[in-house]
Scaffold this motif. Structure first.
Motif: not given
Length: 231
Positions: A46-52, A58-64, A129-130, A203-205
């Motif tokens: 569950x956490x893996x899917x949520x973090x990904x 966030x990447x898409x939002x920041x790019x836009x 998230x954590x 590390x991902x967080x």
């Protein structure tokens, strides 16, 4: 006849056989560790899917955002999205609007409040998230010791069997020792994935937090230039 004896021993020393013949204390330990292992894998998946998903969004939002022509219009349209970067943007822009609507604008005070609020919003996103990582840390650190407790109890039971039957042959001690070692194995089976997942997710967080703080710094610089232009 010898073949039947071998098959019976193999069944006795199988995982199911070891559990069924175990003392109730060792059974309780094994069941607890098995539930901890299931819980661990549930959190990992569950956490893996949520973090990904949060990283990708966030990447898409920041790019836009950085390609948008009008920050206010972009915020009005997408500022309420369930994305960590969106909430950092929302915190900064709302404070900007409150501060610059005053009759007298304190530029340094505005800069300080913007930095504080966006850093706080970034930290709040990581905290949200954590929330379940502490479960992985607890299982990873406690499960081996719980398994060790089952091991010690099983070995004590083996020695009790030796004393009761006054026989130290392998047939007497093997079942108790096997179930004891099996408890340790289950403890490690629960702990190892928990520790690995905890380290990877931490590390991902950390990377996501660094990304949010970089976005906050860049947005802070953008608003700071606006203050200079209005001065």
């Amino acid at each position: 006849m010898d073949q039947l004896f071998v098959n019976a021993d193999a069944a006795t020393l199988s995982p199911i056989g070891l559990f069924l013949q175990a003392d109730w204390v060792v059974k309780f330990v094994m069941l607890g560790l098995l539930l901890a292992s299931i819980w661990t894998w549930t959190i990992i998946i569950g956490f893996g899917f949520r973090l990904r998903r949060n990283v990708a969004q966030s990447d898409a939002f920041e790019r836009d955002f950085w390609t948008a022509q009008d920050i206010d219009r972009f915020h009005d349209k997408r500022g309420n999205e369930n994305v960590p970067t969106a909430r950092v943007l929302d915190a900064g822009l709302k404070e900007w609007r409150r501060s610059t609507n005053a009759k007298k604008v304190d530029a340094e005070g505005v800069r300080s409040r913007l930095a504080t609020l966006m850093a706080s919003a970034s930290a709040a996103e990581i905290d949200a998230l954590s929330g379940r990582l502490n479960v992985l840390a607890t299982i990873g650190s406690v499960a081996p010791f719980v398994g060790l407790f089952g091991t010690v109890w099983g070995i004590m039971r083996s020695f009790t069997s030796i004393a009761a039957e006054q026989n130290s042959s392998l047939a007497v001690v093997a079942p108790g020792i096997a179930e004891a070692l099996f408890a340790t194995a289950i403890g490690l089976f629960a702990a190892i994935p928990a520790v690995i997942a905890y380290n990877r997710f931490s590390h991902g967080l950390n990377r996501l937090e660094a990304r949010l703080l970089r976005f906050a710094d860049k947005f802070h610089a953008t608003l700071s230039r606006e203050l200079d232009a209005e001065a």
